[in-house]
Every structure is written in structure tokens, then in C-alpha cells.
Design an enzyme around this catalytic site. Structure first.
Site, PDB file in Angstrom:
ATOM      1  CB  THR A 184      -0.805   0.107   1.194  1.00 27.60           C
ATOM      2  OG1 THR A 184      -0.095  -0.016   2.225  1.00 27.60           O
ATOM      3  CG2 THR A 184      -1.988  -1.047   1.292  1.00 27.60           C
ATOM      4  CD  GLU A 185       4.887  -0.486   0.853  1.00 24.58           C
ATOM      5  OE1 GLU A 185       4.072  -0.973  -0.069  1.00 24.58           O
ATOM      6  OE2 GLU A 185       5.567  -1.181   1.624  1.00 24.58           O
ATOM      7  CB  VAL A 186       2.247   3.993  -4.521  1.00 23.63           C
ATOM      8  CG1 VAL A 186       3.435   3.509  -5.015  1.00 23.63           C
ATOM      9  CG2 VAL A 186       1.128   2.935  -4.715  1.00 23.63           C
ATOM     10  CE  LYS A 187      -4.470   2.448  -3.342  1.00 24.85           C
ATOM     11  NZ  LYS A 187      -4.908   2.828  -4.411  1.00 24.85           N
ATOM     12  CG  LEU A 188       0.302   5.453   3.540  1.00 23.41           C
ATOM     13  CD1 LEU A 188      -0.058   4.205   3.159  1.00 23.41           C
ATOM     14  CD2 LEU A 188       0.899   5.317   4.862  1.00 23.41           C
TER      15      LEU A 188
END
Ligand code: COA
Length: 260
Positions: free
Chosen positions: A134-138
Site C-alpha cells: 500500500t506504500e504508494v497510497k501513502l
């Protein structure tokens, strides 16, 4: 001994539980340091043959602590990179343990939580567990975990999942190779115990040698690794455990290392 880890030993099995449930076992630099210390100790502990890695509370792990990631903006570039390298070193230490690491995933394994699943040898998940890079969401990206995740899920799934940050279910995690068994929540411990039993009936040095061999052979042509594989089997079948296992089979008895 540790602030954020619970460790319990049951014979040759080490149960390691991430224990920061208030933030869903998100890990910061302190947790990374503890995991590294734990792994370094375990790597030289001859009494352990299997590790079960789990999370306390509602989920396995929500990945990197967002507050820690944000805080690194204030560090010098050098310190920022040194901090990231410490995470890589921790993941490498777990990834290369000479014993079998079994991940017990409940609730969620997100971001670095899915990265921790990737450094396990065997991963068992409850059917309602949610996964995601999910990193790119953050606004960040799955960087330190990528060398461990890519061999598990491959480039195609990584391009979809790293680039969208989309969450996915346990069935998908199994389909892409991140998870090996998916069971209802009330059968999770039984499924983990099944794998522990399999490991405890396998020769410890054979298991360690097989684990070390896989990354050396992966991606290389048979002729390139012919000498290595010959050397490996020659050493193992000539070893005390190799001899014990082959002799026990021929004698129709359990080898000495079997724990029931
Ligand atoms: N870093 C820091 N804190 C985190 C965290 C993370 N990665 N994940 C959860 N937390 C904190 C929340 O901020 C919350 O803190 P608060 O009690 O002070 O409000 C607490 O943990 C509980 O989180 P909450 O979302 O209310 O729990 P939940 O049980 O409803 O959901 C998750 C659990 C894991 C599904 C959800 O927390 C989540 O999606 N987290 C983000 C995971 C992620 O994208 N990780 C990648 C990080 S790079």
C-alpha cells in the site's frame, strides 16, 4: 528482554510475536533493531528448528510506522539512508535464518507487513486477512522489501500491486505465491502446527542446506550450478544426518531427529 517482541520457546520451536498492537504492530526503528537482534541470536542457536512469526492483537502487521517514515524527512540524507539500510539488514537476517520461518497471518499484512510475510519460508493466512503493498497510497514506495517480495510474487504481480497500492485478499496472496495455505480463522493455529510437524520430521541440516541452496540456484542455468549442486548433495549424503536418514528409511524406522 524485548519491548516490542514476545518470544516463547516450546522445545525446538520459537514463537515470535510482534507486540505493538496499539498501532497494529506497525514497526519503527526500535522494532527493526529488536527484530535484527532476535534474528542474529536465533541464527546461532542450535536448539531451534522452526520459528512461528505472528502478530499480537487485531492484525499481523500494518507495516512501516507512518510516523517513523515521516520523521525521517528531518534526518540528514546519510542518516535517512542508514536507517533504511538497517531495515534491509533486518529483513536479510530473517530471510537467511538457517531454520524454517512460518508466518501466521491474521487480520492484515500491509506494506512492510506483507514484506515480513515475504521473508518467511511458509505463510499460512486466515481467509479474511487482507494484504497489500500500500506504500504508494501513502506517497512512499515498497523499496527495502522489494528484493524479498519480487522472488515470491514475480514482476507481473509486482507491477500491478506495487503501482496501485491496491489491497487484495488471502486467495489472491496465495495465487501470486506470497501465501501457501489459506484457512478459516479457527483453523489457523492447526494449519501452522501442521507445518511445524512437517519441519520437525525433516533433517535439520538438510533443511538448512536446502534453504541456502534455493537463492544460489534460482535464476541460473543448470550447467552454471552443476558443480554447486553436486558439491551440496555429496556433502549432505555423506554427512551424519544424511547417513542416518537414508539408513532409517532402509531400516523402516524413524530417523533420530524426528519429533512427534
Ligand atoms: N503506521 C502508524 N500507525 C498506524 C499504522 C501504520 N502503518 N497502521 C495503523 N496505525 C495506527 C492508526 O493510526 C491508529 O492509531 P490511533 O489509535 O492513534 O488512531 C491505530 O493504529 C489503529 O488503527 P486503525 O486503522 O483504527 O485500526 P483497524 O483495526 O481499524 O485497521 C489496519 C487496521 C491495519 C487495516 C489499518 O490500520 C491500516 O490500513 N493501516 C495502514 C496500513 C498501511 O497502509 N501500511 C503501509 C505503511 S507504509
Amino acid at each position: 528482554m524485548f519491548r516490542y517482541l514476545q518470544v516463547r520457546r516450546d522445545g525446538p520451536v520459537e514463537y515470535l510475536t510482534l507486540n505493538r498492537p496499539d498501532v497494529r504492530n506497525a514497526f519503527n526503528d526500535e522494532v527493526v533493531a529488536e527484530l535484527r537482534q532476535w534474528a542474529d541470536g536465533l541464527a546461532v542457536d542450535p536448539g531451534v528448528r522452526a520459528v512461528v512469526l505472528a502478530g499480537a492483537g487485531k492484525v499481523f502487521s500494518a507495516g512501516a510506522d507512518a510516523a517513523w517514515m515521516a520523521r525521517m524527512a528531518a534526518a540528514s540524507r546519510e542518516d535517512n539512508e542508514r536507517d533504511a539500510l538497517a531495515t534491509t539488514a533486518m529483513l536479510r537476517a530473517i530471510n537467511s535464518l538457517p531454520v524454517v520461518v512460518i508466518g501466521r497471518i491474521h487480520g492484515a499484512a500491509l506494506g512492510g507487513g506483507s514484506g515480513l510475510a515475504a521473508v518467511c519460508d511458509i505463510v499460512v493466512a486466515e481467509d479474511r486477512a487482507v494484504f497489500g503493498f500500500t506504500e504508494v497510497k501513502l506517497g512512499i514506495l515498497p523499496a527495502m522489501i522489494s528484493p524479498f517480495v519480487l522472488p515470491k510474487i514475480g514482476v507481473s504481480a509486482a507491477r500491478e500491486l506495487f503501482l496501485t497500492g491496491a489491497r487484495f485478499d488471502a486467495a489472491r496472496a496465495r495465487a501470486i505465491g506470497l501465501v501457501h495455505d489459506v484457512v478459516p480463522a479457527d483453523q489457523l493455529d492447526r494449519a501452522v502446527a501442521h507445518y511445524v510437524g512437517e519441519v520437525l520430521s525433516a533433517a535439520p541440516t538438510g533443511v538448512a542446506a536446502a534453504k541456502a541452496l534455493i537463492p544460489q540456484v534460482w535464476g541460473r542455468a543448470p550447467e552454471e550450478v552443476a558443480a554447486l549442486t553436486a558439491r551440496t548433495i555429496a556433502g549432505q549424503r555423506g554427512s551424519a544426518e544424511g547417513q542416518e536418514g537414508l539408513r532409517a528409511f532402509l531400516d523402516k524406522r524413524d530417523p533420530a531427529w524426528v519429533v512427534r
